[in-house]
Design a protein around this motif. Structure first.
Motif, PDB file in Angstrom:
ATOM      1  N   UNK A  18       0.773  -1.230   0.000  1.00 58.69           N
ATOM      2  CA  UNK A  18       0.000   0.000   0.000  1.00 58.69           C
ATOM      3  C   UNK A  18       0.806   1.283   0.000  1.00 58.69           C
ATOM      4  N   UNK A  19       2.143   1.187   0.028  1.00 58.48           N
ATOM      5  CA  UNK A  19       2.991   2.380   0.107  1.00 58.48           C
ATOM      6  C   UNK A  19       4.315   2.171  -0.624  1.00 58.48           C
ATOM      7  N   UNK A  20       4.909   3.277  -1.046  1.00 59.96           N
ATOM      8  CA  UNK A  20       6.272   3.251  -1.567  1.00 59.96           C
ATOM      9  C   UNK A  20       6.931   4.603  -1.332  1.00 59.96           C
ATOM     10  N   UNK A  21       8.250   4.584  -1.265  1.00 58.02           N
ATOM     11  CA  UNK A  21       9.004   5.828  -1.103  1.00 58.02           C
ATOM     12  C   UNK A  21       9.253   6.400  -2.491  1.00 58.02           C
ATOM     13  N   UNK A  22       8.624   7.530  -2.779  1.00 59.13           N
ATOM     14  CA  UNK A  22       8.786   8.181  -4.076  1.00 59.13           C
ATOM     15  C   UNK A  22      10.106   8.936  -4.156  1.00 59.13           C
ATOM     16  N   UNK A  23      10.578   9.433  -3.018  1.00 57.88           N
ATOM     17  CA  UNK A  23      11.887  10.080  -2.986  1.00 57.88           C
ATOM     18  C   UNK A  23      12.497   9.931  -1.606  1.00 57.88           C
ATOM     19  N   UNK A  24      13.818   9.873  -1.602  1.00 57.78           N
ATOM     20  CA  UNK A  24      14.587   9.765  -0.359  1.00 57.78           C
ATOM     21  C   UNK A  24      15.784  10.696  -0.497  1.00 57.78           C
ATOM     22  N   UNK A  25      15.920  11.622   0.441  1.00 59.18           N
ATOM     23  CA  UNK A  25      17.020  12.577   0.396  1.00 59.18           C
ATOM     24  C   UNK A  25      17.735  12.613   1.743  1.00 59.18           C
TER      25      UNK A  25
END
Length: 94
Positions: free
Chosen positions: A69-76
């Protein structure tokens, strides 16, 4: 701690099998665009070995962080300190 926060921390720890990673959610706020909804999380991470943390942080933005149900679209990585860092993730509901 919300389910999204717990799941995100669990997935982050699992993505760092070579380092003993501690993760603490500092901020979680709702996020939305015209097409998607989710959360923006700021997380402090710490590890017992600085070089392993560096290795993990270098690969983290390209790592696929997903859970049902979720995903990381960006990681900084927004701050780096000795044996620690602060990262920001955009978590999108799928």
């Amino acid at each position: 701690m919300s389910k999204v926060e717990r799941d995100c921390v669990r997935v982050l720890r699992a993505s760092a099998p070579d380092c003993c990673l501690e993760a603490t959610v500092k901020e979680c706020r709702p996020w939305a665009s015209a097409l998607f909804v989710g959360h923006r999380l700021t997380i402090s991470v710490a590890a017992d070995e600085d070089s392993r943390l560096d290795d993990w942080l270098v690969t983290l933005p390209e790592t696929e962080l997903t859970w049902p149900g979720h995903f990381a679209a960006s990681v900084d990585v927004i701050e780096r300190r000795a044996n620690a860092a602060t990262i920001e993730l955009l978590i999108v509901e799928s």
